[in-house]
Design a protein around this motif. Structure first.
Motif, PDB file in Angstrom:
ATOM      1  N   PHE A  86      42.917  -7.918  77.302  1.00  0.00           N
ATOM      2  CA  PHE A  86      42.802  -6.796  76.361  1.00  0.00           C
ATOM      3  C   PHE A  86      43.946  -5.789  76.505  1.00  0.00           C
ATOM      4  O   PHE A  86      43.723  -4.581  76.474  1.00  0.00           O
ATOM      5  N   LYS A  87      45.158  -6.272  76.638  1.00  0.00           N
ATOM      6  CA  LYS A  87      46.285  -5.368  76.882  1.00  0.00           C
ATOM      7  C   LYS A  87      46.576  -4.450  75.692  1.00  0.00           C
ATOM      8  O   LYS A  87      47.259  -3.434  75.852  1.00  0.00           O
ATOM      9  N   ASP A  88      46.082  -4.795  74.489  1.00  0.00           N
ATOM     10  CA  ASP A  88      46.289  -3.948  73.315  1.00  0.00           C
ATOM     11  C   ASP A  88      45.005  -3.257  72.865  1.00  0.00           C
ATOM     12  O   ASP A  88      44.950  -2.692  71.767  1.00  0.00           O
ATOM     13  N   CYS A  89      43.994  -3.281  73.708  1.00  0.00           N
ATOM     14  CA  CYS A  89      42.720  -2.630  73.371  1.00  0.00           C
ATOM     15  C   CYS A  89      42.822  -1.131  73.659  1.00  0.00           C
ATOM     16  O   CYS A  89      43.323  -0.718  74.704  1.00  0.00           O
ATOM     17  N   ILE A  90      42.340  -0.307  72.718  1.00  0.00           N
ATOM     18  CA  ILE A  90      42.379   1.149  72.933  1.00  0.00           C
ATOM     19  C   ILE A  90      40.987   1.768  73.005  1.00  0.00           C
ATOM     20  O   ILE A  90      40.858   2.982  73.173  1.00  0.00           O
ATOM     21  N   GLY A  91      39.934   0.938  72.889  1.00  0.00           N
ATOM     22  CA  GLY A  91      38.590   1.500  72.990  1.00  0.00           C
ATOM     23  C   GLY A  91      37.529   0.518  72.538  1.00  0.00           C
ATOM     24  O   GLY A  91      37.811  -0.654  72.261  1.00  0.00           O
ATOM     25  N   MET A  92      36.301   0.998  72.479  1.00  0.00           N
ATOM     26  CA  MET A  92      35.166   0.193  72.060  1.00  0.00           C
ATOM     27  C   MET A  92      34.407   0.936  70.970  1.00  0.00           C
ATOM     28  O   MET A  92      34.397   2.164  70.950  1.00  0.00           O
ATOM     29  N   ILE A  93      33.769   0.184  70.063  1.00  0.00           N
ATOM     30  CA  ILE A  93      32.899   0.798  69.071  1.00  0.00           C
ATOM     31  C   ILE A  93      31.512   0.182  69.167  1.00  0.00           C
ATOM     32  O   ILE A  93      31.348  -0.960  69.605  1.00  0.00           O
ATOM     33  N   ASP A  94      30.522   0.945  68.793  1.00  0.00           N
ATOM     34  CA  ASP A  94      29.142   0.456  68.761  1.00  0.00           C
ATOM     35  C   ASP A  94      28.324   1.466  67.974  1.00  0.00           C
ATOM     36  O   ASP A  94      28.795   2.551  67.641  1.00  0.00           O
ATOM     37  N   ASP A  95      27.090   1.096  67.687  1.00  0.00           N
ATOM     38  CA  ASP A  95      26.187   2.028  67.017  1.00  0.00           C
ATOM     39  C   ASP A  95      24.987   2.293  67.912  1.00  0.00           C
ATOM     40  O   ASP A  95      24.665   1.497  68.790  1.00  0.00           O
ATOM     41  N   THR A  96      24.368   3.425  67.700  1.00  0.00           N
ATOM     42  CA  THR A  96      23.131   3.746  68.392  1.00  0.00           C
ATOM     43  C   THR A  96      22.185   4.372  67.386  1.00  0.00           C
ATOM     44  O   THR A  96      22.614   4.948  66.385  1.00  0.00           O
ATOM     45  N   HIS A  97      20.887   4.232  67.633  1.00  0.00           N
ATOM     46  CA  HIS A  97      19.881   4.762  66.725  1.00  0.00           C
ATOM     47  C   HIS A  97      19.214   5.971  67.361  1.00  0.00           C
ATOM     48  O   HIS A  97      18.830   5.941  68.535  1.00  0.00           O
ATOM     49  N   VAL A  98      19.092   7.040  66.586  1.00  0.00           N
ATOM     50  CA  VAL A  98      18.484   8.286  67.051  1.00  0.00           C
ATOM     51  C   VAL A  98      17.272   8.582  66.180  1.00  0.00           C
ATOM     52  O   VAL A  98      17.370   8.573  64.944  1.00  0.00           O
ATOM     53  N   ASP A  99      16.135   8.836  66.805  1.00  0.00           N
ATOM     54  CA  ASP A  99      14.914   9.134  66.064  1.00  0.00           C
ATOM     55  C   ASP A  99      15.092  10.369  65.197  1.00  0.00           C
ATOM     56  O   ASP A  99      15.713  11.352  65.600  1.00  0.00           O
ATOM     57  N   VAL A 100      14.528  10.312  63.993  1.00  0.00           N
ATOM     58  CA  VAL A 100      14.612  11.451  63.080  1.00  0.00           C
ATOM     59  C   VAL A 100      13.240  11.760  62.493  1.00  0.00           C
ATOM     60  O   VAL A 100      12.361  10.896  62.431  1.00  0.00           O
ATOM     61  N   MET A 101      13.059  12.995  62.071  1.00  0.00           N
ATOM     62  CA  MET A 101      11.870  13.440  61.361  1.00  0.00           C
ATOM     63  C   MET A 101      12.282  13.720  59.925  1.00  0.00           C
ATOM     64  O   MET A 101      13.197  14.513  59.680  1.00  0.00           O
ATOM     65  N   LEU A 102      11.616  13.052  58.957  1.00  0.00           N
ATOM     66  CA  LEU A 102      12.026  13.134  57.565  1.00  0.00           C
ATOM     67  C   LEU A 102      10.837  13.358  56.639  1.00  0.00           C
ATOM     68  O   LEU A 102       9.691  13.041  56.994  1.00  0.00           O
ATOM     69  N   PRO A 103      11.096  13.868  55.434  1.00  0.00           N
ATOM     70  CA  PRO A 103      10.032  13.936  54.423  1.00  0.00           C
ATOM     71  C   PRO A 103       9.545  12.533  54.095  1.00  0.00           C
ATOM     72  O   PRO A 103      10.305  11.562  54.187  1.00  0.00           O
ATOM     73  N   ILE A 104       8.309  12.420  53.692  1.00  0.00           N
ATOM     74  CA  ILE A 104       7.695  11.114  53.470  1.00  0.00           C
ATOM     75  C   ILE A 104       8.458  10.281  52.452  1.00  0.00           C
ATOM     76  O   ILE A 104       8.510   9.054  52.542  1.00  0.00           O
ATOM     77  N   ASN A 105       9.107  10.931  51.462  1.00  0.00           N
ATOM     78  CA  ASN A 105       9.814  10.176  50.425  1.00  0.00           C
ATOM     79  C   ASN A 105      11.119   9.546  50.917  1.00  0.00           C
ATOM     80  O   ASN A 105      11.712   8.712  50.226  1.00  0.00           O
ATOM     81  N   LEU A 106      11.582   9.924  52.115  1.00  0.00           N
ATOM     82  CA  LEU A 106      12.824   9.356  52.663  1.00  0.00           C
ATOM     83  C   LEU A 106      12.580   8.376  53.801  1.00  0.00           C
ATOM     84  O   LEU A 106      13.500   7.686  54.232  1.00  0.00           O
ATOM     85  N   VAL A 107      11.343   8.315  54.279  1.00  0.00           N
ATOM     86  CA  VAL A 107      11.048   7.508  55.465  1.00  0.00           C
ATOM     87  C   VAL A 107      11.412   6.043  55.266  1.00  0.00           C
ATOM     88  O   VAL A 107      12.007   5.406  56.148  1.00  0.00           O
ATOM     89  N   ALA A 108      11.093   5.479  54.106  1.00  0.00           N
ATOM     90  CA  ALA A 108      11.335   4.042  53.876  1.00  0.00           C
ATOM     91  C   ALA A 108      12.813   3.698  53.987  1.00  0.00           C
ATOM     92  O   ALA A 108      13.181   2.635  54.503  1.00  0.00           O
ATOM     93  N   ARG A 109      13.690   4.596  53.533  1.00  0.00           N
ATOM     94  CA  ARG A 109      15.131   4.322  53.582  1.00  0.00           C
ATOM     95  C   ARG A 109      15.658   4.303  55.008  1.00  0.00           C
ATOM     96  O   ARG A 109      16.639   3.613  55.313  1.00  0.00           O
ATOM     97  N   PHE A 110      15.045   5.062  55.894  1.00  0.00           N
ATOM     98  CA  PHE A 110      15.546   5.191  57.266  1.00  0.00           C
ATOM     99  C   PHE A 110      14.782   4.313  58.264  1.00  0.00           C
ATOM    100  O   PHE A 110      15.096   4.326  59.443  1.00  0.00           O
ATOM    101  N   ARG A 111      13.805   3.582  57.794  1.00  0.00           N
ATOM    102  CA  ARG A 111      13.007   2.769  58.716  1.00  0.00           C
ATOM    103  C   ARG A 111      13.709   1.456  59.022  1.00  0.00           C
ATOM    104  O   ARG A 111      14.195   0.761  58.129  1.00  0.00           O
ATOM    105  N   ASP A 112      13.751   1.109  60.294  1.00  0.00           N
ATOM    106  CA  ASP A 112      14.268  -0.184  60.718  1.00  0.00           C
ATOM    107  C   ASP A 112      13.375  -0.688  61.843  1.00  0.00           C
ATOM    108  O   ASP A 112      12.312  -0.128  62.107  1.00  0.00           O
ATOM    109  N   ARG A 113      13.795  -1.741  62.522  1.00  0.00           N
ATOM    110  CA  ARG A 113      12.943  -2.332  63.554  1.00  0.00           C
ATOM    111  C   ARG A 113      12.743  -1.397  64.738  1.00  0.00           C
ATOM    112  O   ARG A 113      11.853  -1.608  65.560  1.00  0.00           O
ATOM    113  N   LYS A 114      13.552  -0.340  64.853  1.00  0.00           N
ATOM    114  CA  LYS A 114      13.415   0.615  65.954  1.00  0.00           C
ATOM    115  C   LYS A 114      12.616   1.852  65.555  1.00  0.00           C
ATOM    116  O   LYS A 114      12.477   2.770  66.335  1.00  0.00           O
TER     117      LYS A 114
END
Length: 306
Positions: A86-114
Motif C-alpha cells: 500500500f505504498k500509495d495509500c493515503i487513508g481508509m474509508i468506511d461507514d458507521t450507523h448512528v441511532d437517530v430519533m425521527l418523526p414517524i413519517n420519516l422512520v421507514a426511510r431511515f430503517r435498516d437492519r441495524k
C-alpha cells in the motif's frame, strides 16, 4: 476557544461552564434536566448554550479536520508489512450507523437492519485522525451511493482523491480509481484469520488490507465508547443530531492531536500479531490490486437525495 474569540464569558456563565454543559451531554448522554440540576441553571439556558457551543465546535472543523495530504502516512512508510502492498495509500474509508430519533413519517426511510439510523461516511488516516465526514444520510442508503455523492460535491465540501493515490475500503464499495477493496470470494475480516496462516497471495493481500483498514473501525469504536450520546437516540431535531456527529468527529481529532496516548485511543486497537505470523510464510510474488487492474462492475450513477 476563548483565545480565538470563538466563545467568550457572559455576565453569568464562563466559557468553561459553557463547555461543561455540552461535554456532559455528549460524553454521558445526560438529559437537559440533569445538567440544569447540577449546574443550577434553567433549562432554556442549558439548551441555548448547548446549541451555541455545538456550532462553535463545528466551526473548528477546518482547523482540526483536514482532508488527507497527497503523501503516504508515516505509519505505512515505516511498516514493511504495509508498505510493500500500500505504498500509495493515503487513508481508509468506511461507514458507521448512528441511532437517530425521527418523526414517524420519516422512520421507514431511515430503517435498516441495524434499526433506525443515519449512515455516516468517514475517511481517516492510520493514526485514527478523521480527514472527511459526510453525515445525515438515511440508514438504508447504499454505501456506494453515498460515496458517489461525496465525490460529486464541489470543493471544499467534496471528498478529494488524488491521481495515483487511493483509499482502502471494504467490499461494500467497488474497486475503482482512488479506492481499493479486498478480493471478493476470499475471507477479508481480520478476525477470520485468527489462528490461520494465509496459503495464497490473495488471502495474504486481504489479510494486510483488513489489518490496515481495521484502523478506521477502531476509530469508530473509540468514538462510540467516548461519546455515549451516539447510542442514546438523542431527543433533538434531526439537523441537530447530524451536527452532533460532526462535532464529535472534531472533538475526537482534537484529542488525537493533543493527546495521542489517550487511553481510549489505544485500548480499542485490534491485535495485529497475526501479521507477524503471516509475514514468515513462504508466499512469493508481488500482488497489488492496483497493478492487477481488478475493477468489479459499478452500479449506475446515483441520484443524490440531498
Amino acid at each position: 476557544m476563548r483565545n480565538n474569540r470563538l466563545l467568550k464569558d457572559s455576565r453569568n456563565i464562563t466559557v468553561e461552564e459553557q463547555l461543561i454543559m455540552i461535554l456532559n451531554i455528549l460524553d454521558h448522554k445526560s438529559k437537559n434536566r440533569i445538567v440544569r440540576s447540577h449546574l443550577i441553571r434553567s433549562g432554556e439556558t442549558v439548551n441555548r448554550y448547548f446549541n451555541k457551543v455545538l456550532q462553535v465546535i463545528i466551526c473548528m472543523r477546518g482547523r482540526h479536520m483536514r482532508q488527507a495530504p497527497n503523501d503516504t502516512p508515516q505509519e505505512i512508510v515505516n511498516n514493511q508489512l504495509y508498505y510493500h502492498y500500500f505504498k500509495d495509500c493515503i487513508g481508509m474509508i468506511d461507514d458507521t450507523h448512528v441511532d437517530v430519533m425521527l418523526p414517524i413519517n420519516l422512520v421507514a426511510r431511515f430503517r435498516d437492519r441495524k434499526g433506525v439510523t443515519q449512515n455516516v461516511l468517514a475517511a481517516c488516516t492510520p493514526n485514527k485522525l478523521f480527514t472527511y465526514v459526510l453525515a445525515g444520510w438515511e440508514g438504508s442508503a447504499n454505501d456506494y451511493k453515498i460515496l458517489q455523492n461525496a465525490l460529486s460535491r464541489p470543493q471544499p465540501h467534496g471528498f478529494k482523491v488524488y491521481d495515483g493515490k487511493y483509499y482502502l475500503c471494504d467490499v461494500g464499495y467497488s474497486t475503482m480509481p482512488g479506492f481499493i477493496s479486498p478480493y471478493r470470494g476470499v475471507r477479508y475480516h481480520l478476525k477470520e484469520y485468527s489462528g490461520k496462516t494465509p496459503n495464497n497471495r490473495r488471502k495474504l493481500f486481504n489479510l494486510r488490507h483488513s489489518s490496515l483498514r481495521s484502523k478506521i473501525e477502531s476509530a469508530f469504536g473509540t468514538l462510540k465508547n467516548r461519546f455515549k450520546i451516539l447510542c442514546a437516540k438523542p431527543h433533538y431535531t434531526f439537523p441537530i443530531q447530524v451536527d452532533i456527529v460532526l462535532a464529535y468527529m472534531v472533538l475526537h481529532n482534537f484529542i488525537v492531536i493533543v493527546d495521542p496516548s489517550d487511553e481510549l485511543l489505544n485500548e480499542s486497537e485490534i491485535n495485529e500479531d497475526i501479521d507477524v505470523m503471516a509475514d514468515n510464510t513462504s508466499l512469493s510474488g508481488k500482488d497489488n490490486r492496483k497493478e492487477k487492474g481488478v475493477a468489479p462492475s459499478q452500479p449506475p450513477p446515483p441520484q443524490s437525495l440531498h
